[in-house]
Design a protein around this motif. Structure first.
Motif, PDB file in Angstrom:
ATOM      1  N   GLY A 108      -3.980  38.468  17.132  1.00  0.00           N
ATOM      2  CA  GLY A 108      -4.809  38.670  18.302  1.00  0.00           C
ATOM      3  C   GLY A 108      -4.483  39.931  19.076  1.00  0.00           C
ATOM      4  O   GLY A 108      -5.325  40.482  19.748  1.00  0.00           O
ATOM      5  N   ARG A 109      -3.219  40.366  18.938  1.00  0.00           N
ATOM      6  CA  ARG A 109      -2.823  41.535  19.731  1.00  0.00           C
ATOM      7  C   ARG A 109      -3.530  42.772  19.224  1.00  0.00           C
ATOM      8  O   ARG A 109      -3.751  42.915  18.025  1.00  0.00           O
ATOM      9  CB  ARG A 109      -1.323  41.694  19.630  1.00  0.00           C
ATOM     10  CG  ARG A 109      -0.779  42.776  20.521  1.00  0.00           C
ATOM     11  CD  ARG A 109       0.713  42.732  20.586  1.00  0.00           C
ATOM     12  NE  ARG A 109       1.189  41.513  21.185  1.00  0.00           N
ATOM     13  CZ  ARG A 109       2.176  40.783  20.696  1.00  0.00           C
ATOM     14  NH1 ARG A 109       2.779  41.161  19.599  1.00  0.00           N
ATOM     15  NH2 ARG A 109       2.563  39.687  21.291  1.00  0.00           N
ATOM     16  N   PRO A 110      -3.887  43.710  20.122  1.00  0.00           N
ATOM     17  CA  PRO A 110      -4.563  44.921  19.635  1.00  0.00           C
ATOM     18  C   PRO A 110      -3.640  45.746  18.767  1.00  0.00           C
ATOM     19  O   PRO A 110      -2.506  46.010  19.111  1.00  0.00           O
ATOM     20  CB  PRO A 110      -4.942  45.650  20.928  1.00  0.00           C
ATOM     21  CG  PRO A 110      -4.054  45.104  21.955  1.00  0.00           C
ATOM     22  CD  PRO A 110      -3.801  43.689  21.585  1.00  0.00           C
ATOM     23  N   GLN A 111      -4.158  46.155  17.646  1.00  0.00           N
ATOM     24  CA  GLN A 111      -3.374  47.004  16.766  1.00  0.00           C
ATOM     25  C   GLN A 111      -3.264  48.396  17.349  1.00  0.00           C
ATOM     26  O   GLN A 111      -4.031  48.779  18.220  1.00  0.00           O
ATOM     27  CB  GLN A 111      -4.066  47.084  15.399  1.00  0.00           C
ATOM     28  CG  GLN A 111      -4.371  45.735  14.807  1.00  0.00           C
ATOM     29  CD  GLN A 111      -3.136  45.046  14.335  1.00  0.00           C
ATOM     30  OE1 GLN A 111      -2.254  45.679  13.787  1.00  0.00           O
ATOM     31  NE2 GLN A 111      -3.057  43.753  14.581  1.00  0.00           N
ATOM     32  N   PHE A 112      -2.318  49.159  16.804  1.00  0.00           N
ATOM     33  CA  PHE A 112      -2.139  50.545  17.245  1.00  0.00           C
ATOM     34  C   PHE A 112      -3.436  51.324  17.070  1.00  0.00           C
ATOM     35  O   PHE A 112      -3.888  52.036  17.960  1.00  0.00           O
ATOM     36  CB  PHE A 112      -1.016  51.170  16.416  1.00  0.00           C
ATOM     37  CG  PHE A 112      -0.705  52.583  16.807  1.00  0.00           C
ATOM     38  CD1 PHE A 112      -1.347  53.644  16.197  1.00  0.00           C
ATOM     39  CD2 PHE A 112       0.231  52.840  17.775  1.00  0.00           C
ATOM     40  CE1 PHE A 112      -1.050  54.938  16.555  1.00  0.00           C
ATOM     41  CE2 PHE A 112       0.518  54.134  18.147  1.00  0.00           C
ATOM     42  CZ  PHE A 112      -0.114  55.188  17.536  1.00  0.00           C
ATOM     43  N   ALA A 113      -4.059  51.139  15.903  1.00  0.00           N
ATOM     44  CA  ALA A 113      -5.278  51.900  15.628  1.00  0.00           C
ATOM     45  C   ALA A 113      -6.400  51.499  16.570  1.00  0.00           C
ATOM     46  O   ALA A 113      -7.201  52.338  16.977  1.00  0.00           O
ATOM     47  CB  ALA A 113      -5.700  51.689  14.178  1.00  0.00           C
ATOM     48  N   GLU A 114      -6.441  50.226  16.934  1.00  0.00           N
ATOM     49  CA  GLU A 114      -7.510  49.782  17.831  1.00  0.00           C
ATOM     50  C   GLU A 114      -7.360  50.443  19.192  1.00  0.00           C
ATOM     51  O   GLU A 114      -8.346  50.880  19.783  1.00  0.00           O
ATOM     52  CB  GLU A 114      -7.466  48.260  17.987  1.00  0.00           C
ATOM     53  CG  GLU A 114      -8.147  47.526  16.860  1.00  0.00           C
ATOM     54  CD  GLU A 114      -8.013  46.023  17.003  1.00  0.00           C
ATOM     55  OE1 GLU A 114      -7.381  45.579  17.967  1.00  0.00           O
ATOM     56  OE2 GLU A 114      -8.534  45.325  16.143  1.00  0.00           O
ATOM     57  N   VAL A 115      -6.124  50.486  19.705  1.00  0.00           N
ATOM     58  CA  VAL A 115      -5.927  51.100  21.021  1.00  0.00           C
ATOM     59  C   VAL A 115      -6.292  52.577  20.976  1.00  0.00           C
ATOM     60  O   VAL A 115      -6.986  53.104  21.842  1.00  0.00           O
ATOM     61  CB  VAL A 115      -4.459  50.934  21.462  1.00  0.00           C
ATOM     62  CG1 VAL A 115      -4.219  51.655  22.765  1.00  0.00           C
ATOM     63  CG2 VAL A 115      -4.118  49.478  21.594  1.00  0.00           C
ATOM     64  N   PHE A 116      -5.824  53.242  19.910  1.00  0.00           N
ATOM     65  CA  PHE A 116      -6.114  54.658  19.736  1.00  0.00           C
ATOM     66  C   PHE A 116      -7.610  54.902  19.713  1.00  0.00           C
ATOM     67  O   PHE A 116      -8.135  55.767  20.413  1.00  0.00           O
ATOM     68  CB  PHE A 116      -5.496  55.096  18.400  1.00  0.00           C
ATOM     69  CG  PHE A 116      -4.858  56.438  18.462  1.00  0.00           C
ATOM     70  CD1 PHE A 116      -5.493  57.546  17.968  1.00  0.00           C
ATOM     71  CD2 PHE A 116      -3.603  56.580  19.028  1.00  0.00           C
ATOM     72  CE1 PHE A 116      -4.888  58.789  18.034  1.00  0.00           C
ATOM     73  CE2 PHE A 116      -2.998  57.801  19.095  1.00  0.00           C
ATOM     74  CZ  PHE A 116      -3.642  58.910  18.596  1.00  0.00           C
ATOM     75  N   ILE A 222      -3.597  45.846  29.046  1.00  0.00           N
ATOM     76  CA  ILE A 222      -2.224  45.890  29.544  1.00  0.00           C
ATOM     77  C   ILE A 222      -1.857  44.553  30.172  1.00  0.00           C
ATOM     78  O   ILE A 222      -0.751  44.031  29.969  1.00  0.00           O
ATOM     79  CB  ILE A 222      -2.084  47.034  30.570  1.00  0.00           C
ATOM     80  CG1 ILE A 222      -2.248  48.375  29.878  1.00  0.00           C
ATOM     81  CG2 ILE A 222      -0.763  46.956  31.287  1.00  0.00           C
ATOM     82  CD1 ILE A 222      -2.201  49.524  30.813  1.00  0.00           C
ATOM     83  N   LEU A 223      -2.808  43.977  30.936  1.00  0.00           N
ATOM     84  CA  LEU A 223      -2.492  42.753  31.668  1.00  0.00           C
ATOM     85  C   LEU A 223      -2.258  41.592  30.724  1.00  0.00           C
ATOM     86  O   LEU A 223      -1.402  40.740  30.975  1.00  0.00           O
ATOM     87  CB  LEU A 223      -3.644  42.433  32.628  1.00  0.00           C
ATOM     88  CG  LEU A 223      -3.418  41.253  33.565  1.00  0.00           C
ATOM     89  CD1 LEU A 223      -2.259  41.563  34.466  1.00  0.00           C
ATOM     90  CD2 LEU A 223      -4.659  41.008  34.383  1.00  0.00           C
ATOM     91  N   THR A 224      -3.047  41.542  29.613  1.00  0.00           N
ATOM     92  CA  THR A 224      -2.915  40.398  28.727  1.00  0.00           C
ATOM     93  C   THR A 224      -1.826  40.588  27.695  1.00  0.00           C
ATOM     94  O   THR A 224      -1.705  39.787  26.776  1.00  0.00           O
ATOM     95  CB  THR A 224      -4.230  40.162  27.978  1.00  0.00           C
ATOM     96  OG1 THR A 224      -4.538  41.320  27.223  1.00  0.00           O
ATOM     97  CG2 THR A 224      -5.336  39.870  28.946  1.00  0.00           C
ATOM     98  N   PHE A 225      -1.046  41.638  27.847  1.00  0.00           N
ATOM     99  CA  PHE A 225       0.020  41.843  26.884  1.00  0.00           C
ATOM    100  C   PHE A 225       1.089  40.792  27.101  1.00  0.00           C
ATOM    101  O   PHE A 225       1.557  40.590  28.221  1.00  0.00           O
ATOM    102  CB  PHE A 225       0.611  43.236  27.066  1.00  0.00           C
ATOM    103  CG  PHE A 225       1.843  43.462  26.265  1.00  0.00           C
ATOM    104  CD1 PHE A 225       3.086  43.399  26.853  1.00  0.00           C
ATOM    105  CD2 PHE A 225       1.752  43.693  24.911  1.00  0.00           C
ATOM    106  CE1 PHE A 225       4.226  43.595  26.111  1.00  0.00           C
ATOM    107  CE2 PHE A 225       2.883  43.884  24.158  1.00  0.00           C
ATOM    108  CZ  PHE A 225       4.119  43.839  24.755  1.00  0.00           C
TER     109      PHE A 225
END
Lengths: 229, 305
Positions: A108-116, A222-225
């Protein structure tokens, strides 16, 4: 008297009388003076040590960070745009959103590529949007401003990770919520201060809203991290 | 009998007389309300006089796209809207009054891509974020639940919303154009106007999706019905004048397809993103058992150890 006589004559009639007198010097030296070693350094930076180059760029990036943290109506961000700062911030943010465990079972966590992709693709779309609505800012200037204004959110991410070290209860959630909300509004306000002048006046809200949405989504990420156990 | 005096510019004298008597009159003003309807300016005046609007819409009909599709100006012509125009169109999509065709009344030959695109993007994120919140609120009382953000849902939501907002108008427009070529008396819409109507009609789902986080089941279904009625009526009132001249079967079938696709989208959102704990469907919901059964399993484990 002589002028009156000349004005009554037809134009250019006196040119046939002109002859180049011998005492007007028409000879000279047409060679270009070769610059000394010092003046060469003003135009080409190939010969300087690498440390100088890196420090100069770092200083430029740092100066822009200061401009973002205290947004005044200065044009330094727009005039000397660079994309080093946004790249640095984007990579830092994406790395910190990873959580440290590379092969966790949670997808569920955003991948590095997704954030980029979200940050860069989002910036490109917002820039295209503002240009299509008739903005006068250039493409890379807008990318630069949007990227640099992620700085408050990156600071909030660092603060959130520190707060999460102390536990993930309700108190830490409230603290994180306040920090993220404050930094997201700071980001929106800072980028609006830089971008708003280049838009036609009756479309300002149309341009500011996507910026608001962009920073809202990053703030949400950031908040849901949540750190893995 | 024509005299040399008749050949003088008498109109010019009349105009100068008028101007001298009223030196404050502006002859080519775009800001005075009386001149707004007669100037071919891009500004749309938002008064309620129907005649006024028809006149200016006909004049505005001359503002078509410039350049080929490979130039930037071509796409810039689709973003030729002001803040007030966008807000007015959103208001028209939220409050559909009978008799006011959305295309004729609000879009008026100036379809834009700003509204549909950003409404779709906002809808994607609002549905994903609200779904996340809903799952979190539902599982808050569950001690075994560890919150993790379902970020892949954003991609699924994005694909769904954008496919709906672009493929369905393509289908509707294609169908209407085909019927228009078969039966001459049907008036069709351009592709952009169809996309515009669909995009703005999705706006009501944004506040609806935010309100869906309240975990009361009957409230959620009530909200779905209200949102469906409002946005469905916008679509129906837009497309009914285009198909009512057709055979009754085709007209009703078209309307039914449009409304049912819209309903499918709403119900699909609800069922996928806002799964109630008793609905176990996909791999994500492995932990989404109701708190009551979880308490009993915990109690059973305690007893067994």
């Amino acid at each position: 008297m002589a002028e009156v006589e000349e004005s009554s004559k037809p134009l250019f009639a006196g040119l046939s009388d002109i002859s180049i007198s011998e005492d007007i010097p028409v000879e000279g030296d047409i060679s270009v003076p070769v610059g000394s070693q010092n003046s060469d350094n003003d135009f080409s930076t190939l010969d300087e040590p690498v440390k100088d180059t890196i420090l100069r760029d770092l200083r430029a990036v740092g100066q822009k960070f200061v401009h973002v943290m205290y947004p005044k109506k200065s044009s330094a961000l727009l005039r000397d745009w660079d994309l080093w700062g946004p790249l640095l911030l984007c990579v830092t943010l994406a790395l910190m959103l990873q959580g440290g465990s590379a092969d966790s079972e949670e997808d569920g966590r955003p991948q590095f590529a997704e954030v980029f992709v979200i940050i860069w693709f989002g910036s490109v779309i917002i820039t295209l949007n503002s240009k299509l609505l008739g903005g006068t800012i250039s493409f890379f200037q807008s990318l630069c401003v949007l990227g640099y204004c992620i700085l408050p959110l990156t600071v909030a991410m660092i603060v959130c990770r520190i707060v999460l070290l102390g536990g993930s209860g309700l108190v830490s959630f409230v603290v994180r919520l306040i920090v993220v909300t404050a930094s997201f509004s700071w980001s929106t306000f800072a980028s609006t201060a830089f971008l708003a002048d280049s838009q036609p006046p009756n479309r300002k809200a149309l341009v500011v809203y996507p910026v608001f949405l962009f920073y809202f989504v990053i703030g949400w990420m950031i908040l849901t991290f949540s750190p893995s156990h | 009998m024509a005299s040399p005096d008749d050949l003088k510019f008498q109109e010019f004298e009349e105009a100068t007389d008028l101007l001298s008597s009223n030196p404050g009159a502006s002859t080519l003003s775009v800001s005075s309300p009386g001149a707004a309807a007669s100037s071919g300016d891009v500004r749309v005046d938002l008064s309620d006089e129907e005649d006024n609007q028809e006149e200016s819409s006909e004049l505005l009909g001359g503002e078509k796209q410039t350049g080929g599709f490979w130039t930037f100006e071509y796409y810039q012509s689709f973003f030729n809207v002001d803040t007030m125009q966008v807000l007015d169109r959103i208001k028209g999509s939220v409050m559909p009054l009978p008799g006011r065709n959305f295309v004729k009344h609000h879009i008026r030959n100036n379809p834009d891509l700003y509204g549909p695109f950003w409404i779709c993007v906002t809808l994607v994120f609002s549905v994903a974020i609200s779904g996340d919140l809903f799952t979190f609120l539902n599982e808050m009382g569950d001690p075994g639940f560890h919150y993790r953000p379902q970020f892949n849902k954003v991609s699924i939501a994005a694909v769904t919303v954008f496919l709906y907002a672009w493929l369905v108008p393509l289908g509707v427009w294609g169908f209407l154009t085909w019927r228009q070529s078969v039966e001459r008396h049907i008036s069709g819409y351009t592709f952009l106007e169809t996309v515009c109507v669909y995009g703005y009609s999705l706006f009501i789902y944004i506040p609806a999706s935010i309100l869906w986080t309240i975990p009361i089941n009957w409230l959620e279904w009530l909200l779905i019905i209200i949102a469906l009625v409002i946005s469905g009526s916008v679509l129906v009132m837009t497309f009914w004048p285009a198909v009512r001249d057709d055979t009754r079967l085709t007209a009703f079938a078209t309307m039914a397809v449009i409304v049912s696709l819209h309903a499918l989208l709403a119900v699909g959102f609800k069922l996928y993103f806002f799964k109630t704990p008793t609905y176990t469907g996909s791999s994500h919901s492995g932990q989404q058992t109701s708190p009551a059964t979880n308490h009993t399993t915990l109690a059973a484990e305690k007893v067994s150890t």
